[in-house]
Scaffold this motif. Structure first.
Motif, mmCIF file in Angstrom:
data_model
loop_
_atom_site.group_PDB
_atom_site.id
_atom_site.type_symbol
_atom_site.label_atom_id
_atom_site.label_comp_id
_atom_site.label_asym_id
_atom_site.label_seq_id
_atom_site.Cartn_x
_atom_site.Cartn_y
_atom_site.Cartn_z
ATOM 1 N N LEU A 95 0.928 -0.941 0.100
ATOM 2 C CA LEU A 95 -0.182 -0.093 -0.042
ATOM 3 C C LEU A 95 0.941 1.124 -0.024
ATOM 4 O O LEU A 95 0.758 2.346 -0.899
ATOM 5 C CB LEU A 95 -0.806 0.022 1.240
ATOM 6 N N ILE A 96 2.105 1.220 0.789
ATOM 7 C CA ILE A 96 2.829 2.285 0.895
ATOM 8 C C ILE A 96 3.394 2.638 -0.466
ATOM 9 O O ILE A 96 3.591 3.829 -1.018
ATOM 10 C CB ILE A 96 3.815 2.273 1.898
ATOM 11 N N LEU A 176 -2.911 10.137 12.103
ATOM 12 C CA LEU A 176 -3.898 11.477 11.755
ATOM 13 C C LEU A 176 -3.086 12.499 12.606
ATOM 14 O O LEU A 176 -3.030 13.589 12.085
ATOM 15 C CB LEU A 176 -5.311 11.274 12.090
ATOM 16 N N ARG A 177 -2.650 12.532 13.941
ATOM 17 C CA ARG A 177 -2.115 13.273 14.580
ATOM 18 C C ARG A 177 -0.647 13.917 14.070
ATOM 19 O O ARG A 177 -0.370 14.809 13.967
ATOM 20 C CB ARG A 177 -1.768 12.835 15.960
ATOM 21 N N HIS A 178 -0.061 12.776 13.642
ATOM 22 C CA HIS A 178 1.319 13.054 13.028
ATOM 23 C C HIS A 178 1.256 14.029 11.515
ATOM 24 O O HIS A 178 1.831 14.781 11.503
ATOM 25 C CB HIS A 178 1.948 12.077 12.704
ATOM 26 N N LEU A 179 0.170 13.404 10.952
ATOM 27 C CA LEU A 179 -0.035 14.214 9.558
ATOM 28 C C LEU A 179 -0.433 16.010 9.994
ATOM 29 O O LEU A 179 -0.091 16.807 9.401
ATOM 30 C CB LEU A 179 -1.067 13.750 8.865
ATOM 31 N N GLY A 180 -1.365 16.019 11.057
ATOM 32 C CA GLY A 180 -1.830 17.196 11.364
ATOM 33 C C GLY A 180 -0.702 18.124 12.043
ATOM 34 O O GLY A 180 -0.699 19.186 11.663
ATOM 35 N N THR A 218 3.575 9.638 2.930
ATOM 36 C CA THR A 218 4.827 8.672 2.792
ATOM 37 C C THR A 218 5.928 8.883 3.380
ATOM 38 O O THR A 218 7.042 8.220 3.259
ATOM 39 C CB THR A 218 4.980 8.925 1.164
ATOM 40 N N GLN A 219 6.083 10.144 4.112
ATOM 41 C CA GLN A 219 7.404 10.721 4.674
ATOM 42 C C GLN A 219 7.497 10.227 6.261
ATOM 43 O O GLN A 219 8.235 10.411 6.852
ATOM 44 C CB GLN A 219 7.561 11.956 4.409
ATOM 45 N N SER A 224 2.664 5.000 10.672
ATOM 46 C CA SER A 224 1.729 5.899 10.246
ATOM 47 C C SER A 224 1.682 5.961 8.887
ATOM 48 O O SER A 224 0.460 6.293 8.170
ATOM 49 C CB SER A 224 2.307 7.367 10.665
ATOM 50 N N ALA A 225 2.664 5.662 7.929
ATOM 51 C CA ALA A 225 2.456 5.527 6.340
ATOM 52 C C ALA A 225 1.681 4.682 6.026
ATOM 53 O O ALA A 225 0.580 4.694 5.109
ATOM 54 C CB ALA A 225 3.847 5.460 5.817
ATOM 55 N N GLU A 226 1.511 3.448 6.820
ATOM 56 C CA GLU A 226 0.593 2.373 6.539
ATOM 57 C C GLU A 226 -0.587 2.695 6.817
ATOM 58 O O GLU A 226 -1.493 2.491 6.190
ATOM 59 C CB GLU A 226 1.124 0.881 7.195
ATOM 60 N N ALA A 227 -0.879 3.223 8.144
ATOM 61 C CA ALA A 227 -2.501 3.580 8.615
ATOM 62 C C ALA A 227 -3.005 4.625 7.329
ATOM 63 O O ALA A 227 -4.073 4.702 7.295
ATOM 64 C CB ALA A 227 -2.275 4.161 9.845
ATOM 65 N N LEU A 228 -2.118 5.508 7.178
ATOM 66 C CA LEU A 228 -2.711 6.694 6.105
ATOM 67 C C LEU A 228 -2.814 6.139 5.080
ATOM 68 O O LEU A 228 -3.796 6.559 4.319
ATOM 69 C CB LEU A 228 -1.769 8.038 6.241
ATOM 70 N N SER A 229 -2.088 5.178 4.550
ATOM 71 C CA SER A 229 -2.338 4.586 3.157
ATOM 72 C C SER A 229 -3.598 3.818 3.258
ATOM 73 O O SER A 229 -4.250 4.091 2.179
ATOM 74 C CB SER A 229 -1.203 3.749 2.712
ATOM 75 N N ARG A 230 -3.899 3.006 4.273
ATOM 76 C CA ARG A 230 -5.155 2.481 4.137
ATOM 77 C C ARG A 230 -6.356 3.571 4.223
ATOM 78 O O ARG A 230 -7.299 3.122 3.598
ATOM 79 C CB ARG A 230 -5.226 1.420 5.622
ATOM 80 N N LEU A 231 -6.197 4.732 4.939
ATOM 81 C CA LEU A 231 -7.284 5.582 4.816
ATOM 82 C C LEU A 231 -7.474 6.010 3.178
ATOM 83 O O LEU A 231 -8.408 6.350 2.964
ATOM 84 C CB LEU A 231 -6.923 6.732 5.772
ATOM 85 N N LEU A 232 -6.454 6.522 2.735
ATOM 86 C CA LEU A 232 -6.312 7.037 1.415
ATOM 87 C C LEU A 232 -6.793 5.984 0.455
ATOM 88 O O LEU A 232 -7.503 6.749 -0.608
ATOM 89 C CB LEU A 232 -4.832 7.290 1.256
ATOM 90 N N TRP A 233 -6.490 4.918 0.606
ATOM 91 C CA TRP A 233 -7.041 4.082 -0.559
ATOM 92 C C TRP A 233 -8.408 3.416 -0.248
ATOM 93 O O TRP A 233 -9.132 3.094 -0.992
ATOM 94 C CB TRP A 233 -5.969 2.910 -0.714
#
Length: 237
Positions: A95-96, A176-180, A218-219, A224-233
């Motif tokens: 996914l990443i 999501l916190r790290h992204l924010g 992705t950075q 966190s990259a995996e969790a966000l990728s699951r949300l994005l896809w």
């Protein structure tokens, strides 16, 4: 920000079944449609896409998944549902890598098409389809390989009812916190404004939002990259 599935718009227009599937039908005695390579043998992209086509055609269940769908909107909806379901079954690194491929495509899109990725839609967009495919064709071959592998595996996961990866709500909240945290002050305000009403956001702001968030996802650290990728896809699932 918990239902981020804009990347499915991009996957639908870049490698949607619309340009791959040919022939077939759903009536008794009719063979299901077959996948065909959209690139000629002279194209440097032909070999990678032919490998995808051969694997897809060998899976009759996958071919039957799209049999009998006539309208463009119907095909678009079915493709999105299949990919969303499949995205919850795939391993994190796959996914990443797919997210990284999309992060490389988005900056190569014209601003008008890039902005469309942030806005809800229910059908293919010829302009976005043309621009996205042209952008993807300019990427290094590794991105093609990663994306085609994700596309095929996600569809197969849905067709064959692969088990879902166990959700980790805490990892998702941390991601999501790290992204924010990557959007302090005016950057956070700008992003929040786009997310509140992407239809009314300017093309410049909408394009900046999807481009920046996909790259930032992705950075982050691998979890966190995996969790966000699951949300994005696939959304929350």
């Amino acid at each position: 920000m918990k239902k981020i599935i804009w990347l499915l718009v991009l996957v639908a227009v870049v490698f949607g079944a619309k340009q791959y599937l040919s022939g077939g039908g759903s009536l008794p005695g009719m063979a299901p449609p077959r996948f065909e390579n959209p690139y000629p043998a002279s194209s440097p992209l032909h070999a990678q896409h032919q490998a995808f086509v051969d694997r897809a055609n060998a899976d009759e269940g996958l071919r039957k998944r799209f049999a009998g769908i006539i309208s463009s909107k119907g095909l678009y909806a079915e493709l999105k549902l299949a990919l969303m379901r499949g995205a919850h079954s795939l391993e994190g690194p796959l996914l990443i890598n797919a997210t990284r491929a999309m992060a490389a495509v988005i900056p190569r899109l014209p601003e008008r098409s890039c902005a469309k990725l942030m806005r809800p839609r229910d059908d293919f967009d010829p302009e976005l389809e043309r621009d996205a495919r042209a952008a993807f064709e300019r990427l290094p071959s590794r991105h093609h390989q990663n994306f085609l592998e994700f596309y095929l595996r996600a569809l197969q996961a849905e067709v064959h009812d692969a088990p879902k990866v166990r959700a980790d709500p805490q990892a998702r909240e941390r991601a999501l916190r790290h992204l924010g945290e990557a959007y302090p002050g005016v950057f956070g305000e700008r992003l929040a404004g786009v997310l509140r009403d992407p239809r009314r956001a300017s093309d410049e702001d909408a394009c900046w939002a999807i481009n920046s968030m996909t790259h930032t996802a992705t950075q982050l650290d691998p979890e966190s990259a995996e969790a966000l990728s699951r949300l994005l896809w696939g959304g929350e699932g």
